[in-house]
Motif scaffolding. Structure first.
Motif, PDB file in Angstrom:
ATOM      1  N   TRP A 452       1.291  48.868  64.648  1.00 36.64           N
ATOM      2  CA  TRP A 452       2.384  49.825  64.808  1.00 36.64           C
ATOM      3  C   TRP A 452       3.614  49.200  65.488  1.00 36.64           C
ATOM      4  O   TRP A 452       4.747  49.340  65.017  1.00 36.64           O
ATOM      5  CB  TRP A 452       1.897  51.030  65.631  1.00 36.64           C
ATOM      6  CG  TRP A 452       2.989  51.896  66.185  1.00 36.64           C
ATOM      7  CD1 TRP A 452       3.804  52.726  65.465  1.00 36.64           C
ATOM      8  CD2 TRP A 452       3.384  52.022  67.557  1.00 36.64           C
ATOM      9  NE1 TRP A 452       4.684  53.365  66.309  1.00 36.64           N
ATOM     10  CE2 TRP A 452       4.447  52.950  67.590  1.00 36.64           C
ATOM     11  CE3 TRP A 452       2.943  51.458  68.750  1.00 36.64           C
ATOM     12  CZ2 TRP A 452       5.089  53.313  68.786  1.00 36.64           C
ATOM     13  CZ3 TRP A 452       3.565  51.814  69.932  1.00 36.64           C
ATOM     14  CH2 TRP A 452       4.629  52.733  69.940  1.00 36.64           C
ATOM     15  N   ALA A 453       3.382  48.499  66.591  1.00 37.42           N
ATOM     16  CA  ALA A 453       4.527  47.972  67.337  1.00 37.42           C
ATOM     17  C   ALA A 453       5.242  46.881  66.549  1.00 37.42           C
ATOM     18  O   ALA A 453       6.472  46.801  66.552  1.00 37.42           O
ATOM     19  CB  ALA A 453       4.074  47.446  68.701  1.00 37.42           C
ATOM     20  N   ALA A 456       7.193  48.837  63.740  1.00 37.94           N
ATOM     21  CA  ALA A 456       8.288  49.683  64.243  1.00 37.94           C
ATOM     22  C   ALA A 456       9.429  48.823  64.783  1.00 37.94           C
ATOM     23  O   ALA A 456      10.608  49.092  64.522  1.00 37.94           O
ATOM     24  CB  ALA A 456       7.760  50.623  65.328  1.00 37.94           C
ATOM     25  N   ARG A 459      11.272  47.162  61.838  1.00 34.82           N
ATOM     26  CA  ARG A 459      12.120  48.090  61.089  1.00 34.82           C
ATOM     27  C   ARG A 459      13.416  48.404  61.832  1.00 34.82           C
ATOM     28  O   ARG A 459      14.487  48.465  61.233  1.00 34.82           O
ATOM     29  CB  ARG A 459      11.357  49.395  60.803  1.00 34.82           C
ATOM     30  CG  ARG A 459      10.313  49.266  59.715  1.00 34.82           C
ATOM     31  CD  ARG A 459       9.819  50.650  59.294  1.00 34.82           C
ATOM     32  NE  ARG A 459       8.702  50.581  58.379  1.00 34.82           N
ATOM     33  CZ  ARG A 459       8.810  50.260  57.090  1.00 34.82           C
ATOM     34  NH1 ARG A 459      10.006  49.998  56.570  1.00 34.82           N
ATOM     35  NH2 ARG A 459       7.745  50.213  56.322  1.00 34.82           N
ATOM     36  N   GLU A 460      13.301  48.615  63.130  1.00 36.56           N
ATOM     37  CA  GLU A 460      14.511  48.924  63.910  1.00 36.56           C
ATOM     38  C   GLU A 460      15.509  47.771  63.853  1.00 36.56           C
ATOM     39  O   GLU A 460      16.712  47.983  63.717  1.00 36.56           O
ATOM     40  CB  GLU A 460      14.147  49.208  65.373  1.00 36.56           C
ATOM     41  CG  GLU A 460      13.364  50.476  65.602  1.00 36.56           C
ATOM     42  CD  GLU A 460      14.101  51.728  65.141  1.00 36.56           C
ATOM     43  OE1 GLU A 460      13.414  52.700  64.808  1.00 36.56           O
ATOM     44  OE2 GLU A 460      15.351  51.734  65.104  1.00 36.56           O
ATOM     45  N   ASP A 478       3.508  42.847  59.171  1.00 36.73           N
ATOM     46  CA  ASP A 478       4.709  43.181  58.397  1.00 36.73           C
ATOM     47  C   ASP A 478       4.458  43.026  56.898  1.00 36.73           C
ATOM     48  O   ASP A 478       4.958  43.809  56.090  1.00 36.73           O
ATOM     49  CB  ASP A 478       5.884  42.287  58.826  1.00 36.73           C
ATOM     50  CG  ASP A 478       6.515  42.770  60.132  1.00 36.73           C
ATOM     51  OD1 ASP A 478       6.146  43.859  60.613  1.00 36.73           O
ATOM     52  OD2 ASP A 478       7.389  42.057  60.667  1.00 36.73           O
ATOM     53  N   SER A 492      14.853  48.676  53.624  1.00 38.72           N
ATOM     54  CA  SER A 492      14.762  48.675  55.088  1.00 38.72           C
ATOM     55  C   SER A 492      15.900  47.980  55.833  1.00 38.72           C
ATOM     56  O   SER A 492      15.995  48.132  57.045  1.00 38.72           O
ATOM     57  CB  SER A 492      13.444  48.021  55.522  1.00 38.72           C
ATOM     58  OG  SER A 492      12.361  48.584  54.832  1.00 38.72           O
ATOM     59  N   ASP A 604       7.381  50.585  74.287  1.00 37.68           N
ATOM     60  CA  ASP A 604       7.939  51.351  73.169  1.00 37.68           C
ATOM     61  C   ASP A 604       8.795  50.427  72.286  1.00 37.68           C
ATOM     62  O   ASP A 604       9.842  49.935  72.720  1.00 37.68           O
ATOM     63  CB  ASP A 604       8.792  52.488  73.748  1.00 37.68           C
ATOM     64  CG  ASP A 604       9.422  53.340  72.657  1.00 37.68           C
ATOM     65  OD1 ASP A 604       9.571  52.850  71.514  1.00 37.68           O
ATOM     66  OD2 ASP A 604       9.788  54.496  72.963  1.00 37.68           O
ATOM     67  N   VAL A 606      10.792  50.966  69.860  1.00 35.44           N
ATOM     68  CA  VAL A 606      12.159  51.399  69.565  1.00 35.44           C
ATOM     69  C   VAL A 606      13.069  51.092  70.757  1.00 35.44           C
ATOM     70  O   VAL A 606      14.194  50.587  70.601  1.00 35.44           O
ATOM     71  CB  VAL A 606      12.184  52.897  69.198  1.00 35.44           C
ATOM     72  CG1 VAL A 606      13.609  53.379  69.001  1.00 35.44           C
ATOM     73  CG2 VAL A 606      11.365  53.129  67.927  1.00 35.44           C
ATOM     74  N   GLN A 637      15.819  54.983  64.655  1.00 32.91           N
ATOM     75  CA  GLN A 637      14.910  55.995  64.124  1.00 32.91           C
ATOM     76  C   GLN A 637      15.528  56.772  62.981  1.00 32.91           C
ATOM     77  O   GLN A 637      15.425  57.992  62.913  1.00 32.91           O
ATOM     78  CB  GLN A 637      14.486  56.952  65.239  1.00 32.91           C
ATOM     79  CG  GLN A 637      13.564  56.242  66.216  1.00 32.91           C
ATOM     80  CD  GLN A 637      13.028  57.181  67.257  1.00 32.91           C
ATOM     81  OE1 GLN A 637      13.762  57.970  67.831  1.00 32.91           O
ATOM     82  NE2 GLN A 637      11.746  57.103  67.502  1.00 32.91           N
TER      83      GLN A 637
END
Ligand code: XCC
Ligand code: SF4
Length: 643
Positions: A452-453, A456, A459-460, A478, A492, A604, A606, A637
């Motif tokens: 997840w990390a 995420a 992507r950011e 990825d 993306s 986090d 993001v 986001q």
């Protein structure tokens, strides 16, 4: 934490594991909760037998260990011992590669020099005479010089001279230029034994020095000499995730780190006699798939599919379709030996450094490499005859990807086929089409939702016109969600990054290889500074590093050499240092004055991306570059704040 992974194949296999009452790393990790708070904060010392000692992290008693060591000393010592562990692992891998190069020079073991151009280029750096000498003569001389780097006692490691002059001076000024690879690791162990170094800053500086011996020494040797032996990667297409295992073929999973082994398994799997044997047993060929970094090695050079990253090693076995798993060193869960016992899967250890109780050991002697690899493949064929089709559950998940980028190839693409130069990359950063570049690397860890990390954060950054380069288990994460396909640029990337990816036909995330190949990130930085227009040292560049899901000591060593090289470096969970505010401050603040790099810890992804982007923008402003062309304001986001 309820959600264990964002990867559908992993979730599917976890359900199957649960139905079959098979234990996985997530169960064992849960059983460890709550984990020891002293250990988490780094304030437990068991360096001598007067201990274990621990410090009250809340400022109460005890404040010192029996010998008088305080939290700062204990935390710093524990941390640099992790650096030593990581640097030792990468560098010892490098040593094995040098050894294989020596064998190639002596025509033993089936190793041959596949990249004579790189051989000559690296040899020239060592001042080895090239004219009139054969490849094998040069290889022998190079291997001997490379071996000396491990035992070197004085001076500086050869590859440090690749760095910009300013950086080399800075390393000298702070006395962190490594003298020899083994020496710096040994010195950590010495300094941190009972009753030696107690000055936490002094201890941490030695951590930086040993980490440089890893990044600019052992790891760089591993990468460069692997390229010499097995050829430098070129961009190629491949597939990733557990769905690459085949129902009707013999599946061999190679797991661990050293291509010295996995390259030979790949070669052996193409042996006509073994293929005939496989067919005779009704199998449609021999399918090789990788886990962890050895997967990245054979992916990069042969397009061999990747079955998964670190947290998927048990799940591969649970598919019931793995006929043989062959392992060498590093990131191999001890749990594999009992788990493979529940299936027909044959587990084989190969390294002189790794045996597992009850597991067959076929010692991999480099001098008989191909012969032994064939023996291992033959075991897989045998094992296939025992496969129970009722136990086979292969998730139908696989993604396409492009891998095989290097500091030599990757950005030269930006220059077009006939113009090998970093100019277009530097220009794209200068004119603001690209905001900067970030290396996302490292492991998985059950303490954070699997993949997840990585995803995420990636992507950011992409949305904000940041080019991402990736290695290790991060790159596999990825890849699984499609970010390593050129099409991902449309889906993306921000407009500037998209333009560049479209023009050159590259994905927005570039796979640079295994964890020793983080040295490719260093040489990429060398090229960028060398091309000009973005300052004279790494610390001026709009770049950063990140290990969002780290678990290994090796990740700490890598983080240290990024910081020592002047790069802002993010880690998801913090290093085990929070028991010493002084050490924490050194890592996240003070060290910047010395090296221009520093750490920051942020769970986090993001928020981490926001901090990284602020940093890139700050570096851009310091270089007096225009603001990013399209994404002047950060986009998070999915909500565009600017434009
Ligand atoms: Fe191991 Fe290298 Fe970490 Fe993956 S990323 S869990 S170290 S395999 Ni290296
Ligand atoms: Fe305790 Fe000091 Fe020994 Fe560490 S070195 S275990 S703090 S007595």
């Amino acid at each position: 934490m309820n959600q264990k992974s964002v990867d559908p194949a992993t979730l599917e296999m976890l359900q199957i594991a649960q139905n079959g009452k098979l234990e996985t790393i997530w169960d064992r990790w849960d059983a460890q909760q709550p984990q020891c708070g002293f250990g988490q904060l780094g304030v437990c010392c068991k360096i001598c037998n007067m201990g274990p000692c621990r410090i009250d992290p809340f400022g109460g008693e005890p404040r010192r260990g029996a010998c008088g060591a305080d939290a700062d000393t204990i935390v710093a010592r524990n941390l640099v011992r992790m650096v030593a562990g990581g640097a030792a692992a990468h560098s010892d891998h490098g040593r094995d590669v040098v050894h294989a190069l020596l064998l190639a020079a002596e025509d033993k073991g089936g190793y041959v020099i596949k990249d004579p151009i790189k051989l000559r280029r690296v040899a020239a750096e060592f001042g080895i005479a090239l004219d009139g000498h054969s490849d094998t003569e040069i290889a022998k001389a190079l291997a001997e010089r490379a071996l000396e780097m491990f035992g070197q006692q004085e001076g500086e490691l050869r590859f440090l001279s690749r760095a910009p002059a300013k950086r080399q001076e800075l390393w000298r000024k702070h006395e962190i230029s490594p003298r020899g690879i083994d020496r710096e690791i040994v010195e950590i162990m010495h300094r941190t034994t009972m009753g030696v170094d107690t000055d936490y800053r002094h201890i941490l500086m030695q951590g930086l020095r040993a980490s440089l011996a890893d990044g600019w020494g052992g790891s760089m040797l591993a990468t460069d000499l692997q390229d010499v032996l097995f050829h430098s990667p070129q961009p190629l297409r491949a597939a990733v995730n557990l769905g690459v295992l085949k129902k009707d073929a013999i599946n061999i999973v190679v797991h661990g780190h050293e291509p010295v082994l996995s390259e030979m398994i790949v070669a052996a799997s193409r042996d006509p006699e073994l293929l005939r044997m496989a067919e005779a047993h009704g199998a449609k060929g021999i399918n090789i798939a990788g886990i962890c970094c050895t997967a990245n090695e054979i992916l990069m050079r042969h397009g061999i599919p990747v079955a998964g990253n670190f947290l998927q090693q048990e799940l591969a076995v649970i598919t019931g379709a793995v006929d043989l798993m062959v392992v060498d060193v590093q990131c191999i869960m001890p749990a594999l030996s009992s788990l493979t016992g529940c299936f027909h899967t044959k587990l084989v250890t190969t390294s002189t450094k790794n045996k597992m109780p009850g597991v067959e050991h076929i010692q991999f002697e480099e001098a008989r490499a191909l012969e032994l690899a064939k023996e291992i493949v033959a075991r897989a064929v045998e094992s296939y005859t025992r496969r129970d089709p009722r136990k086979v559950n292969i998730p139908d998940s696989r993604s396409g990807l492009i891998a095989g980028f290097t500091s030599d190839s990757v950005f030269r693409f930006l220059g077009g086929r006939y113009r090998g130069t970093y100019r277009p990359l530097n220009d794209a950063v200068i004119d603001g089409r690209l905001r900067g570049a970030v290396g996302i690397v490292g492991c998985n860890n059950p303490n954070i939702v699997h993949d997840w990390a990585h995803i995420a954060l990636t992507r950011e950054l992409l949305k904000n016109d940041v080019l991402v380069v990736s290695t290790g288990c991060a790159a596999i994460a990825d890849a699984k969600c499609g970010l390593l396909r050129p099409e991902a640029a449309f889906e993306s990337a921000g407009p500037g990054l998209r333009e560049i990816c479209e023009a050159v036909g590259i994905p927005p995330v570039l796979h640079l290889g295994s964890c020793v190949d983080n040295s490719r990130i260093l040489t990429t930085l060398v090229e960028i500074v060398g091309e000009g227009g973005l300052g004279e040292d790494f610390s001026q560049l709009p770049v950063a590093g990140s290990a969002p899901e780290w678990m290994s000591e090796k990740a700490i060593a890598i983080g240290f050499y990024f910081v020592a090289s002047g790069v802002l470096t993010h880690f998801g969970t913090p290093h085990p240092v929070l028991g010493s505010p002084a050490v924490h401050k050194f890592l996240t603040d003070d060290v910047e004055e010395l090296t221009g790099g520093k750490f920051f810890f942020e769970l986090d992804p993001v928020k981490a991306a926001a901090q990284i982007i602020d940093h890139l923008d700050k570096k851009r402003a310091e270089l007096k570059l225009a603001p990013p062309m399209y994404t002047a304001k950060k986009t998070f986001q999915g909500v565009t704040e600017g434009a």
